[in-house]
Design a protein around this motif. Sequence first.
Motif, PDB file in Angstrom:
ATOM      1  N   LEU A 447       0.841  -1.194   0.000  1.00 22.32           N
ATOM      2  CA  LEU A 447       0.000   0.000   0.000  1.00 22.32           C
ATOM      3  C   LEU A 447       0.876   1.243   0.000  1.00 22.32           C
ATOM      4  O   LEU A 447       1.747   1.402   0.865  1.00 22.32           O
ATOM      5  N   LEU A 448       0.643   2.125  -0.951  1.00 19.89           N
ATOM      6  CA  LEU A 448       1.321   3.417  -0.956  1.00 19.89           C
ATOM      7  C   LEU A 448       0.353   4.480  -0.450  1.00 19.89           C
ATOM      8  O   LEU A 448      -0.720   4.686  -1.020  1.00 19.89           O
ATOM      9  N   LEU A 449       0.725   5.137   0.643  1.00 21.91           N
ATOM     10  CA  LEU A 449      -0.100   6.170   1.262  1.00 21.91           C
ATOM     11  C   LEU A 449       0.699   7.451   1.372  1.00 21.91           C
ATOM     12  O   LEU A 449       1.931   7.415   1.437  1.00 21.91           O
ATOM     13  N   GLU A 450       0.011   8.580   1.395  1.00 17.76           N
ATOM     14  CA  GLU A 450       0.671   9.869   1.593  1.00 17.76           C
ATOM     15  C   GLU A 450       0.345  10.378   2.985  1.00 17.76           C
ATOM     16  O   GLU A 450      -0.812  10.324   3.423  1.00 17.76           O
ATOM     17  N   VAL A 451       1.359  10.893   3.664  1.00 17.75           N
ATOM     18  CA  VAL A 451       1.230  11.272   5.065  1.00 17.75           C
ATOM     19  C   VAL A 451       1.408  12.771   5.231  1.00 17.75           C
ATOM     20  O   VAL A 451       2.296  13.372   4.611  1.00 17.75           O
ATOM     21  N   ALA A 452       0.562  13.382   6.038  1.00 17.10           N
ATOM     22  CA  ALA A 452       0.787  14.744   6.515  1.00 17.10           C
ATOM     23  C   ALA A 452       1.292  14.601   7.951  1.00 17.10           C
ATOM     24  O   ALA A 452       0.495  14.510   8.896  1.00 17.10           O
TER      25      ALA A 452
END
Length: 603
Positions: A447-452
């Motif tokens: 899973l590729l997720l973007e994080v803040a």
Amino acid sequence: MAESLIVLDPQADKSLQAQIREKIIQGILSGSIPAGHKMPSSRRMAEQLGVARNTVVLAYQQLVDDSFLVTRERSGFYVSDAVQQQGIISHAEAVPDSVASEPDRAFWREHCNPVSVSRRALRVRPANWLQYPYPFVSNEYDPRLFPGAEWRECTRDIYAGREVAQWATLGGNEDDRQLVEQICTRLLPRRGIYVEPGQILLASGLQQACYLLGQLLLGSSRTLGMVLPACNETEEIFRRTGVALQSLPQDSDGPMTGAEIRRGDCWFLQPNAHNPTAVTTSLERRRQLLKLANEQGAVIIENDCDHEFCYHSTPLPPLKSLGGGESVIYLYQFPKVIDPGMQLAFVVAPKPVIQRLRALRYNLRERVPAINQRLLAKFIASGHHDAASFRITQQLRERWVALGEALMHHLPKLQVRRASCGTACWLELPQTLSAEQLQKQAEQQGLLLEVAREYNALRIGFAAIEADRIEAGIAILAQLINGEVSQSEETLQNATGRRLSAADLQAEFPGAVLLGTNALGESYRVQVMADGTMFGYARNDVDVDETDTGRWWLQGDMWVRQWRNWSYGRKASFHVVIDGHRIKWFSETGQLIDTGILARESE
């Protein structure tokens, strides 16, 4: 010599003939194949490379046509002397490796001014992100959505003699009239905006448009209000003008009209779908913001991107089209999925503003290439833009719905913001869970997720992943999240309140009304009937009603329900605990799944 430099890749997108040609050109220009060198015969080259002789013959002939090779009667093919005469530096003339050492870093540090870049802006996804099983990345698209055939058709058209004469002679700071006309007559009227060509300026991307506006409107003596976090590049561009950034609070209706926004001379707003938090500004809040801007004498920069990807009927009107929109400067960038190679944008503003922006753009010498302008004009005029937008929106809507269903089914405890436009949602995590650590664990499972990181939240994109793969990916994400969250939350064993038995459920539930808010922030109301049927009603973020029917029954001391469409139409079993009017749902393993209010019609 030449054949030893050539390694062919049968799996490459390019033909074998093209690969041979490019490898030979590379060897000639680098000096590895010197001028005057006799090339191997076509037969010998074909045997060495394991290809058909005709493939080599055609590659040689094209190199002759391009003056890289020459033929000599009864002798064969030779590297042209003209290449060396054009000033190509050969290997023999190049600086030895011992001399071309690593540059002195201290030397360059003394000569370069310090540069600061947002840490978020430096976070890059893997280069092979599309090969991951579950690429939940934002601002990227499934290549199959791209209208390649339509672009090829337009490309052929603009290379006709008459077309070339028109776009190739554009002035150094002139915009293509055909494209500006299409924007004025086809695109903007659909958003309720009617302007003249002199009120439009083209830019090579949203970032350049923001840079130009920042140079014109902002500075150390000004204050810019914007909701933070913001798009990395946009925030960084505005900071570089020296402007004081004022963080604007927002709720589910958009930026709030409190004391913070009143301090700004200029506001940067994203009403359709705030990037990255996925908040859609309501129509009433848009009117309030315009009224306040006119009272304060503030300028609004409105980013209206992604309005075409609207998943509930028609999109809300932009600020520029509403009453009082005279103080609004309108920005739009064509979606990456429609023109990934150009990313062209445009600004709509009063003529005096456009004239000054045009002068600034001239100083930068970064006008949008004329060929790109004409190509996009042809794409819009031919109807391909409208057709592609409609087709892509339909496919993205399937993914938007699939993501919403998956999040409600697998992560009902967490609150998700999912705008009615755009291609990503915003998931805030509990403080006990690290978004950055979760991102690393998720990547190990595909899973590729973007994080803040600063806000401990995830931005989950759905434009690069197929609809039928979304649920499987969210299920894996839910396992990772629940494994961490469940350690610190209430369980069936330690829950406060009264656990309902089968007799209690049979007495309490018929005729009851269940009230609550789902993971997407949508309020719901469920009527539980005595005959085992259920009627569900929900209202989403743009006040569109959704309904469904289902059935319920008892299985031991567990309450079982199954909707016709919601939650994929799957049955789910729950232990139920009542604490006053509050109802708590626990899974078969005792994990807390959701909470709500138990009421009756008379209440």
